[in-house]
Scaffold this motif. Structure first.
Motif, PDB file in Angstrom:
ATOM      1  N   ILE A  65      -9.945  28.846  17.522  1.00  0.00           N
ATOM      2  CA  ILE A  65     -10.152  30.059  16.724  1.00  0.00           C
ATOM      3  C   ILE A  65     -11.604  30.144  16.254  1.00  0.00           C
ATOM      4  O   ILE A  65     -12.238  31.203  16.329  1.00  0.00           O
ATOM      5  N   ARG A  66     -12.140  29.009  15.780  1.00  0.00           N
ATOM      6  CA  ARG A  66     -13.538  29.008  15.317  1.00  0.00           C
ATOM      7  C   ARG A  66     -14.507  29.341  16.440  1.00  0.00           C
ATOM      8  O   ARG A  66     -15.622  29.806  16.187  1.00  0.00           O
ATOM      9  N   ASN A  67     -14.079  29.130  17.660  1.00  0.00           N
ATOM     10  CA  ASN A  67     -14.952  29.396  18.803  1.00  0.00           C
ATOM     11  C   ASN A  67     -14.565  30.670  19.551  1.00  0.00           C
ATOM     12  O   ASN A  67     -14.840  30.808  20.743  1.00  0.00           O
ATOM     13  N   GLY A  68     -13.944  31.595  18.827  1.00  0.00           N
ATOM     14  CA  GLY A  68     -13.814  32.951  19.339  1.00  0.00           C
ATOM     15  C   GLY A  68     -12.470  33.397  19.859  1.00  0.00           C
ATOM     16  O   GLY A  68     -12.306  34.560  20.235  1.00  0.00           O
ATOM     17  N   VAL A  69     -11.473  32.507  19.914  1.00  0.00           N
ATOM     18  CA  VAL A  69     -10.162  32.912  20.419  1.00  0.00           C
ATOM     19  C   VAL A  69      -9.373  33.567  19.284  1.00  0.00           C
ATOM     20  O   VAL A  69      -9.323  33.045  18.166  1.00  0.00           O
ATOM     21  N   ASP A  70      -8.764  34.699  19.578  1.00  0.00           N
ATOM     22  CA  ASP A  70      -7.980  35.428  18.580  1.00  0.00           C
ATOM     23  C   ASP A  70      -6.814  34.569  18.092  1.00  0.00           C
ATOM     24  O   ASP A  70      -6.018  34.065  18.890  1.00  0.00           O
ATOM     25  N   ALA A  71      -6.704  34.417  16.783  1.00  0.00           N
ATOM     26  CA  ALA A  71      -5.654  33.577  16.201  1.00  0.00           C
ATOM     27  C   ALA A  71      -4.258  34.048  16.582  1.00  0.00           C
ATOM     28  O   ALA A  71      -3.320  33.233  16.680  1.00  0.00           O
ATOM     29  N   GLU A  72      -4.103  35.353  16.809  1.00  0.00           N
ATOM     30  CA  GLU A  72      -2.783  35.892  17.143  1.00  0.00           C
ATOM     31  C   GLU A  72      -2.289  35.407  18.501  1.00  0.00           C
ATOM     32  O   GLU A  72      -1.104  35.516  18.814  1.00  0.00           O
ATOM     33  N   ARG A  73      -3.187  34.863  19.301  1.00  0.00           N
ATOM     34  CA  ARG A  73      -2.807  34.406  20.641  1.00  0.00           C
ATOM     35  C   ARG A  73      -2.410  32.938  20.667  1.00  0.00           C
ATOM     36  O   ARG A  73      -2.029  32.422  21.719  1.00  0.00           O
ATOM     37  N   LEU A  74      -2.507  32.261  19.536  1.00  0.00           N
ATOM     38  CA  LEU A  74      -2.311  30.813  19.499  1.00  0.00           C
ATOM     39  C   LEU A  74      -1.268  30.416  18.464  1.00  0.00           C
ATOM     40  O   LEU A  74      -1.302  30.891  17.327  1.00  0.00           O
ATOM     41  N   VAL A  75      -0.364  29.540  18.858  1.00  0.00           N
ATOM     42  CA  VAL A  75       0.535  28.899  17.900  1.00  0.00           C
ATOM     43  C   VAL A  75       0.409  27.396  18.103  1.00  0.00           C
ATOM     44  O   VAL A  75       0.055  26.931  19.188  1.00  0.00           O
ATOM     45  N   ALA A  76       0.660  26.639  17.056  1.00  0.00           N
ATOM     46  CA  ALA A  76       0.555  25.179  17.133  1.00  0.00           C
ATOM     47  C   ALA A  76       1.874  24.552  16.708  1.00  0.00           C
ATOM     48  O   ALA A  76       2.490  24.973  15.723  1.00  0.00           O
ATOM     49  N   ARG A  77       2.278  23.525  17.456  1.00  0.00           N
ATOM     50  CA  ARG A  77       3.525  22.846  17.115  1.00  0.00           C
ATOM     51  C   ARG A  77       3.421  21.367  17.461  1.00  0.00           C
ATOM     52  O   ARG A  77       2.926  21.004  18.527  1.00  0.00           O
ATOM     53  N   GLY A  78       3.885  20.531  16.545  1.00  0.00           N
ATOM     54  CA  GLY A  78       3.899  19.095  16.788  1.00  0.00           C
ATOM     55  C   GLY A  78       5.280  18.623  17.206  1.00  0.00           C
ATOM     56  O   GLY A  78       6.279  18.972  16.573  1.00  0.00           O
ATOM     57  N   TYR A  79       5.332  17.838  18.264  1.00  0.00           N
ATOM     58  CA  TYR A  79       6.607  17.336  18.784  1.00  0.00           C
ATOM     59  C   TYR A  79       6.787  15.843  18.538  1.00  0.00           C
ATOM     60  O   TYR A  79       7.801  15.263  18.929  1.00  0.00           O
ATOM     61  N   GLY A  80       5.802  15.214  17.897  1.00  0.00           N
ATOM     62  CA  GLY A  80       5.911  13.786  17.632  1.00  0.00           C
ATOM     63  C   GLY A  80       6.156  12.997  18.906  1.00  0.00           C
ATOM     64  O   GLY A  80       5.562  13.264  19.954  1.00  0.00           O
ATOM     65  N   PRO A  81       7.089  12.021  18.854  1.00  0.00           N
ATOM     66  CA  PRO A  81       7.365  11.179  20.026  1.00  0.00           C
ATOM     67  C   PRO A  81       8.518  11.706  20.883  1.00  0.00           C
ATOM     68  O   PRO A  81       8.977  11.011  21.794  1.00  0.00           O
ATOM     69  N   ASP A  82       8.973  12.932  20.603  1.00  0.00           N
ATOM     70  CA  ASP A  82      10.235  13.398  21.192  1.00  0.00           C
ATOM     71  C   ASP A  82      10.159  13.805  22.663  1.00  0.00           C
ATOM     72  O   ASP A  82      11.198  13.934  23.316  1.00  0.00           O
ATOM     73  N   GLU A  83       8.967  14.029  23.197  1.00  0.00           N
ATOM     74  CA  GLU A  83       8.860  14.490  24.586  1.00  0.00           C
ATOM     75  C   GLU A  83       7.888  13.612  25.376  1.00  0.00           C
ATOM     76  O   GLU A  83       6.829  14.057  25.817  1.00  0.00           O
ATOM     77  N   PRO A  84       8.243  12.349  25.580  1.00  0.00           N
ATOM     78  CA  PRO A  84       7.347  11.459  26.328  1.00  0.00           C
ATOM     79  C   PRO A  84       7.262  11.861  27.800  1.00  0.00           C
ATOM     80  O   PRO A  84       8.210  12.413  28.361  1.00  0.00           O
ATOM     81  N   VAL A  85       6.105  11.578  28.397  1.00  0.00           N
ATOM     82  CA  VAL A  85       5.937  11.818  29.834  1.00  0.00           C
ATOM     83  C   VAL A  85       5.778  10.496  30.585  1.00  0.00           C
ATOM     84  O   VAL A  85       5.660  10.484  31.806  1.00  0.00           O
ATOM     85  N   ALA A  86       5.771   9.388  29.843  1.00  0.00           N
ATOM     86  CA  ALA A  86       5.611   8.073  30.465  1.00  0.00           C
ATOM     87  C   ALA A  86       6.372   7.043  29.627  1.00  0.00           C
ATOM     88  O   ALA A  86       6.918   7.350  28.561  1.00  0.00           O
ATOM     89  N   ASP A  87       6.386   5.814  30.104  1.00  0.00           N
ATOM     90  CA  ASP A  87       7.149   4.733  29.480  1.00  0.00           C
ATOM     91  C   ASP A  87       6.428   4.214  28.237  1.00  0.00           C
ATOM     92  O   ASP A  87       5.314   3.684  28.323  1.00  0.00           O
ATOM     93  N   ASN A  88       7.062   4.350  27.081  1.00  0.00           N
ATOM     94  CA  ASN A  88       6.462   3.872  25.841  1.00  0.00           C
ATOM     95  C   ASN A  88       6.437   2.350  25.734  1.00  0.00           C
ATOM     96  O   ASN A  88       5.847   1.799  24.795  1.00  0.00           O
ATOM     97  N   ALA A  89       7.060   1.666  26.691  1.00  0.00           N
ATOM     98  CA  ALA A  89       7.080   0.202  26.658  1.00  0.00           C
ATOM     99  C   ALA A  89       5.767  -0.396  27.149  1.00  0.00           C
ATOM    100  O   ALA A  89       5.535  -1.599  26.991  1.00  0.00           O
ATOM    101  N   THR A  90       4.903   0.427  27.747  1.00  0.00           N
ATOM    102  CA  THR A  90       3.630  -0.080  28.271  1.00  0.00           C
ATOM    103  C   THR A  90       2.466   0.579  27.546  1.00  0.00           C
ATOM    104  O   THR A  90       2.574   1.701  27.031  1.00  0.00           O
ATOM    105  N   THR A  91       1.343  -0.138  27.540  1.00  0.00           N
ATOM    106  CA  THR A  91       0.139   0.415  26.909  1.00  0.00           C
ATOM    107  C   THR A  91      -0.300   1.696  27.604  1.00  0.00           C
ATOM    108  O   THR A  91      -0.650   2.694  26.954  1.00  0.00           O
ATOM    109  N   ALA A  92      -0.283   1.667  28.938  1.00  0.00           N
ATOM    110  CA  ALA A  92      -0.700   2.848  29.704  1.00  0.00           C
ATOM    111  C   ALA A  92       0.239   4.020  29.447  1.00  0.00           C
ATOM    112  O   ALA A  92      -0.199   5.174  29.323  1.00  0.00           O
ATOM    113  N   GLY A  93       1.520   3.733  29.364  1.00  0.00           N
ATOM    114  CA  GLY A  93       2.492   4.791  29.117  1.00  0.00           C
ATOM    115  C   GLY A  93       2.307   5.424  27.751  1.00  0.00           C
ATOM    116  O   GLY A  93       2.366   6.653  27.602  1.00  0.00           O
TER     117      GLY A  93
END
Length: 236
Positions: free
Chosen positions: A195-223
């Motif tokens: 927004i500070r760099n020119g994008v209209d605020a009405e076009r953006l929403v923000a949401r935090g999902y915490g750890p609920d949607e992993p894309v890799a294995d949390n058992a490894t450092t890389a994951g």
């Protein structure tokens, strides 16, 4: 020519005249042949007091109209010797500067028809913002993350119809409540930067999902590193 028929009764002695007693102007440029240094000027051409074409430049490109093959070049455009626009591509992205909405695109960036970074490939609705990192346990963007997000902002500005969700994610380290708050704060930080760099605020929403949607294995450092991410999700 008798005075009764003479329309130009004060013609100097010795000057060639027509049937009306007026000086002959063979090329009809308004300058009598006796004074015309350019007696064959094309019809309609603007001339000076000596009957020669005036070097006009209607589009102001530095090429006189008589030699200008592109007489309506945009003001300020760089033209060739014939007055035609020379294509300019300052950032080397393959899009001419005249239509480039993102003129400072980094070299090698894949761009769309208006020269902006392609955020979403065809049929793609989610983009992981690779390199958008934060200080450990905080929502402060790193300097390198800011540089990446500047190109994202440019692209969104250049494509004003796109609406997105900024989605923040964490790994499973720490409590879920802490990670939910942290992911929301990081998503907010990215949204606010855009927004500070020119994008209209009405076009953006923000949401935090915490750890609920992993894309890799949390058992490894890389994951876990892959799971700590920010995404853009196209909403339309």
């Amino acid at each position: 020519v008798l005075d009764t028929a003479d329309r130009c009764p004060n013609t100097p002695a010795g000057m060639r005249v027509d049937a009306n007693g007026c000086p002959i102007d063979a090329d009809s440029d308004g300058v009598a042949d006796s004074a015309d240094r350019c007696p064959n000027t094309p019809s309609g051409e603007q001339v000076d007091a000596q009957g020669c074409p005036v070097a006009t430049d209607s589009d102001g490109d530095g090429v006189v109209d008589s030699a200008d093959r592109c007489p309506n070049s945009p003001r300020g455009a760089t033209v060739d010797s014939e007055g035609c626009v020379i294509p300019q591509d300052t950032d080397g992205d393959g899009v001419d500067d005249s239509v480039d909405r993102c003129p400072g695109t980094p070299a090698g960036t894949q761009v769309d028809a208006v020269g902006c970074r392609i955020l979403f490939q065809e049929q793609q609705t989610t983009l992981i913002l690779e390199g958008v990192n934060f200080q450990t346990g905080r929502a402060s963007l790193t300097q390198s993350a800011r540089a990446i997000l500047l190109t994202v902002a440019q692209s969104l500005i250049g494509n004003p119809a796109i609406r997105v969700e900024v989605a923040g994610h964490t790994d499973i380290t720490g409590s879920r409540d802490t990670n939910m708050r942290l992911s929301q704060s990081r998503a907010d930080a990215v949204r606010n930067f855009l927004i500070r760099n020119g994008v209209d605020a009405e076009r953006l929403v923000a949401r935090g999902y915490g750890p609920d949607e992993p894309v890799a294995d949390n058992a490894t450092t890389a994951g876990r590193a892959q799971n700590r991410r920010v995404e853009l999700r196209r909403l339309n």
